[in-house]
Write a protein that holds these residues in place. Structure first.
Motif, short mmCIF file in Angstrom:
data_model
loop_
_atom_site.label_atom_id
_atom_site.label_comp_id
_atom_site.label_asym_id
_atom_site.label_seq_id
_atom_site.Cartn_x
_atom_site.Cartn_y
_atom_site.Cartn_z
N MET A 126 0.82 -1.21 0.00
CA MET A 126 0.00 0.00 0.00
C MET A 126 0.85 1.26 0.00
O MET A 126 0.47 2.28 -0.60
CB MET A 126 -0.94 0.01 1.21
N ASP A 127 2.01 1.19 0.65
CA ASP A 127 2.90 2.36 0.66
C ASP A 127 3.46 2.63 -0.73
O ASP A 127 3.58 3.79 -1.15
CB ASP A 127 4.04 2.13 1.65
N ILE A 128 3.81 1.57 -1.44
CA ILE A 128 4.34 1.75 -2.80
C ILE A 128 3.27 2.31 -3.72
O ILE A 128 3.52 3.23 -4.50
CB ILE A 128 4.88 0.41 -3.33
N LEU A 129 2.05 1.76 -3.61
CA LEU A 129 0.97 2.22 -4.48
C LEU A 129 0.57 3.66 -4.17
O LEU A 129 0.12 4.40 -5.05
CB LEU A 129 -0.25 1.31 -4.33
N SER A 130 0.71 4.04 -2.91
CA SER A 130 0.31 5.40 -2.52
C SER A 130 1.36 6.44 -2.86
O SER A 130 1.13 7.63 -2.65
CB SER A 130 0.03 5.44 -1.00
N GLY A 131 2.51 6.01 -3.35
CA GLY A 131 3.56 6.95 -3.72
C GLY A 131 4.41 7.41 -2.56
O GLY A 131 5.12 8.42 -2.67
N GLN A 153 6.96 -5.45 -6.84
CA GLN A 153 7.49 -6.67 -7.43
C GLN A 153 6.51 -7.83 -7.27
O GLN A 153 5.59 -7.78 -6.44
CB GLN A 153 8.84 -7.03 -6.79
N ASN A 154 6.77 -8.84 -8.05
CA ASN A 154 5.93 -10.03 -8.00
C ASN A 154 5.97 -10.65 -6.61
O ASN A 154 4.97 -11.19 -6.11
CB ASN A 154 6.42 -11.03 -9.06
N TYR A 204 -6.36 -4.03 -6.85
CA TYR A 204 -5.69 -5.15 -7.50
C TYR A 204 -5.22 -4.81 -8.91
O TYR A 204 -4.12 -5.15 -9.31
CB TYR A 204 -6.62 -6.37 -7.55
N GLY A 205 -6.10 -4.13 -9.69
CA GLY A 205 -5.71 -3.78 -11.05
C GLY A 205 -4.47 -2.90 -11.07
O GLY A 205 -3.58 -3.08 -11.91
N GLN A 206 -4.40 -1.96 -10.14
CA GLN A 206 -3.22 -1.09 -10.05
C GLN A 206 -1.98 -1.90 -9.69
O GLN A 206 -0.88 -1.64 -10.23
CB GLN A 206 -3.47 -0.01 -8.99
N MET A 207 -2.13 -2.87 -8.81
CA MET A 207 -0.99 -3.72 -8.44
C MET A 207 -0.48 -4.51 -9.64
O MET A 207 0.73 -4.58 -9.87
CB MET A 207 -1.40 -4.66 -7.31
N GLU A 208 -1.39 -5.10 -10.40
CA GLU A 208 -0.95 -5.90 -11.55
C GLU A 208 -0.26 -5.02 -12.60
O GLU A 208 0.74 -5.43 -13.19
CB GLU A 208 -2.15 -6.62 -12.17
N ARG A 209 -0.79 -3.83 -12.83
CA ARG A 209 -0.14 -2.93 -13.78
C ARG A 209 1.29 -2.62 -13.35
O ARG A 209 2.22 -2.64 -14.16
CB ARG A 209 -0.93 -1.63 -13.90
#
Length: 821
Positions: free
Chosen positions: A334-339, A348-349, A399-404
């Motif tokens: 969540m920290d990575i996705l939030s910038g 990463q996978n 989830y979609g944002q994570m996969e991208r």
């Protein structure tokens, strides 16, 4: 005597002549006609007599029976009239009786209503009297400490108040009742805590009855949950305690110790929770036989609600522990996705795999809970399982944002860098290496996409399939865009980067000469071979994406089947339509359908609708799971075909670039005082070079065709592929040559002789390749090889049958032949 069939006489359209002729045809040959006709006439007369006698007898009998029948009809009519009169009399009597009865019944109904009102008024007066008495004596009951009696008294007061209704005189009694109920609730509370703590089944049941009698069962639920949620929260906090103890031990010893990870601790936590709930379930079966099916699940729901925020935080940090960089910074998905992380820190996978692993642990726990609470209602099960999976909902939403993010990071690691121009002699090597990297990257990207599909199924059970499709489409567009950029760099390496702008005008003379002189024949063919290999890239990309899309459609079909069943089951428990015997099977179906996807979608109806629309569309055979990718793959194939064609035609274009300006066309044969023999002209180098190239090209195409076709297609299809490209290049070469011929402004007889030889050579090459000779070319050759003084006669005699007249006029113009004379 002749036997006669009289039935024929009654038939419509009976013909006497034909009948007589037919009868004559049946006579014996030895009988004479006169005798036969005499016998026939006698037979007919006898039959007529018999019919007449029978008719007379039947008529006499009929005349005798008619008077009797008339008398019977008259008697029946009289009986019917008498019966009708009797029925009318009966109906009149019934109507009179009905009117009298209705009045009697209405009077009785009014009397009954008055009686009921009087009874209700009597009961109300009794209740009011009793309420006054109870209100006065309730304090004595409380003072006695008899809680069941107090509960019964309060329940009776409540009943009396409801019977009396809103009466101003008893308003203070209502307030008194509420205070007394709260007071009794407080008196029961310590005893309930003691009974629950010491597992006193009888006491618990007595106290339960008291609370239910005064409508305070929720107090029991609240106290039970409050009391048992503490040890469950202590189990959760045990992880932090262990972490702190481990940290202190490290500080004291000065050694490096690996602290227990959340992922390794979580299964033990679930096991302890399950064991605790199993013990509570068994005890509640005897203590709360009517409530245990909802009481214990509610305890778990409240516990997971209390732990939700902390659970999400721990899951987030656990996903970051698998990568040293994020572990060191104590950051997660969540920290990575939030910038919150630096741009260099990519998802990463491993991060998502750690999340899926935690989700799988929770799934195992959820299945155990579903088995433990199998006797509970579907609504209870649904809310319980939702609370178990609730910490992962915030992750599924993104989830979609994570996969991208993951796929973009993985694609950047695939080596599909563009080609770099090298020195002369090395272009073929660079081209081959670049094409090899492109081709090898295709199965790599498909493997990455397939892994993404597996992750989606593992983590969301398909509830995020719509977001996955969008992510896959976007990633494929990014990948194909990289391939397109690589193709652009290949044009420079192949030496055709400017060909597109010079197709019509041709290359500059000096540039063309330089290319011809500098690039060796071997290097030219190596570039051709490398360019042809690009076709395998396009073929591989097309086939792999097609197969992947087919597998996606199959996956969507499986998800659609599973979700249809799941949502059907979930709708059952919402409507509470599974309580009757005929719905037992539906109940079992709904119970089996409480899976991860259904649990997630029940709270997001708009998303569920969107997903079901996608799943419904996927049933259409024309459906494209990756619509934008399908378009880009087709565009990429077109770009590849264009590049390959430009490379294959490049050598032809170079050789033919200056044909229209060759000095030999305007050269004049030098006069000589001595007679010289005439020699036939030989084709020039430029055209023989083109011809040899065209004749050699099939040998270059056949290995490629076999490689593309592989074992999936026949040799005929491979041959068709090679022939198609051969024709395409040959047609292009012919078009370029004809364009150069149109650019010749003047040609002498000597030049005409030479050009005729060149055209004849190229025509022979086209014939060898089974190509038709364009009429323009054949007309040009005929008009050039014909002497000047015979041109007019040729055009006059042909009249446009074999020759193309506009082309013939063009040749005459070039040869300066006037046709008007």
């Amino acid at each position: 005597m002749v036997v006669v069939d009289l039935g024929e006489f009654a038939e419509e359209g009976f013909d006497p002549k034909r009948w007589i002729n037919t009868a004559l045809g049946s006579r014996h040959p030895q009988d004479t006609i006169d005798r036969f006709l005499s016998d026939l006439e006698e037979s007919l007369r006898a039959s007529a007599d018999d019919i007449s006698d029978a008719l007379e007898k039947e008529s006499a009998d009929a005349l005798r029976r008619v008077p009797l029948a008339c008398r019977d009809v008259l008697r029946l009519r009289d009986d019917a009239l008498a019966l009708r009169s009797l029925v009318a009399s009966i109906l009149t009597t019934l109507k009179e009786a009905e009117g009298t009865s209705a009045e009697s019944i209405a009077a009785l109904a009014r009397i009954d209503t008055v009686k009921q009102r009087m009874e209700a008024a009597y009961a109300t007066l009794q209740d009011a009297a009793g309420l006054t008495q109870l209100s006065a004596s309730v304090e004595d009951v409380f003072a006695s400490g008899d809680l069941p009696r107090a509960a019964e008294t309060l329940a009776t007061m409540r009943h009396c108040l409801s019977a009396i209704g809103e009466v101003a005189e008893f308003a203070n009694v209502r307030k008194q009742l509420e205070v007394l109920e709260d007071r009794l609730d407080e008196m029961v509370l310590p005893r309930l805590v003691d009974a629950l703590s010491n597992r006193k089944v009888d006491a618990v049941q007595d106290l339960r009855r008291i609370l239910i009698r005064i409508g305070r069962f929720n107090s029991l639920e609240l106290q039970y949950t409050k009391m048992h949620i503490k040890p469950l929260k202590k189990l959760w906090e045990d992880f932090d305690s262990r972490q702190r103890a481990s940290k202190l031990e490290v500080e004291k010893s000065g050694e490096t110790m690996t602290s227990n990870s959340f992922s390794s601790w979580l299964p033990s936590f679930y096991d302890e929770i399950l064991l605790y709930l199993e013990q509570e379930w068994k005890w509640c079966i005897s203590a709360f036989p009517d409530d245990y099916k909802s009481l214990v699940p509610k305890l778990l729901v409240e516990t997971m609600t209390e732990l939700s925020a902390s659970f999400i935080s721990r899951v987030n940090l656990a996903t970051g522990d698998v990568v040293p960089e994020t572990k060191m910074l104590a950051k997660g998905v969540m920290d990575i996705l939030s910038g919150d992380m630096s741009k260099s820190t990519k998802l990463q996978n491993k991060h998502l795999e750690a999340l899926i692993e935690l989700h799988n642990m929770t799934g195992t726990f959820a299945r155990n809970i579903q088995h433990l609470f199998s006797e509970s209602d579907l609504a209870v099960l649904l809310s319980t399982l939702k609370s178990i999976y609730s910490p992962y909902e915030s992750f599924k939403v993104r989830y979609g944002q994570m996969e991208r993010a993951i796929l973009s990071s993985e694609i950047s690691g695939i080596d599909i860098r563009g080609a770099v121009s090298r020195g002369v002699g090395a272009q073929g090597i660079e081209l081959s290496e670049t094409v090899r990297r492109m081709e090898e990257s295709i199965p790599q990207i498909i493997v990455l996409l397939e892994a993404a599909v597996e992750r989606c199924i593992s983590f969301t059970a398909g509830s995020e399939a719509d977001e996955l499709m969008l992510a896959l489409d976007d990633i494929m567009l990014q990948y194909i865009s990289n391939l397109q950029d690589t193709l652009k760099s290949l044009r420079t390496v192949c030496g055709v980067d400017n060909d597109g702008a010079k197709k019509d005008a041709g290359l500059d003379r000096k540039e063309g000469a330089r290319l011809v002189d500098v690039v060796s024949e071997e290097e030219e063919w190596s570039i051709v071979q490398g360019a042809l290999q690009i076709l395998t890239v396009a073929d591989c990309l097309t086939s792999r994406t097609s197969v992947f899309e087919a597998s996606l459609r199959a996956t969507l079909a499986r998800i659609g089947t599973s979700l249809s069943f799941s949502v059907f089951g979930s709708s059952l428990d919402k409507s509470h339509a599974v309580t009757t015997d005929e719905n037992v099977e539906l109940s079992l179906a709904g119970r089996a359908a409480l899976d991860v996807a259904a649990l997630h979608l029940t709270d997001v109806p708009e998303k569920a609708k969107k997903l079901f629309n996608l799943l419904e569309q996927s049933k259409d055979p024309r459906f494209h799971a990756l619509p934008l990718t399908s378009q880009r793959v087709a565009a990429f194939s077109d770009t590849v075909n264009e590049l390959v064609y430009d490379v294959l035609i490049s050598k032809v274009r170079q050789r033919l670039s200056d044909v229209a300006r060759l000095p030999i066309w305007s050269s004049v044969e030098e006069p000589s005082s001595l007679p010289l023999p005439s020699f036939s002209a030989y084709p020039q180098t430029y055209v023989t070079s083109v011809g040899e190239y065209l004749l050699t090209l099939p040998q270059q195409l056949e290995p490629l065709a076999e490689g593309i076709s592989g074992n999936e297609t026949s040799n005929e299809e491979a041959q068709f592929f090679a022939t198609e490209w051969m024709f395409k290049v040959a047609e292009g070469a012919t078009a370029l040559f004809m364009e150069q011929l149109r650019g010749i402004h003047f040609i002498t007889d000597r030049g005409a002789q030479q050009l005729s030889a060149d055209i004849e050579y190229l025509s022979n090459v086209l014939s060898a390749l089974s190509m038709p000779i364009p009429q323009f070319l054949s007309t040009f050759h005929t008009c050039l090889s014909t002497p000047r003084d015979q041109i007019r006669d040729l055009l006059r005699t042909d009249g446009g049958n074999q020759l193309d007249l506009p082309t013939a006029h063009l040749v005459c113009k070039i040869r300066r032949i006037t046709l008007d004379q």
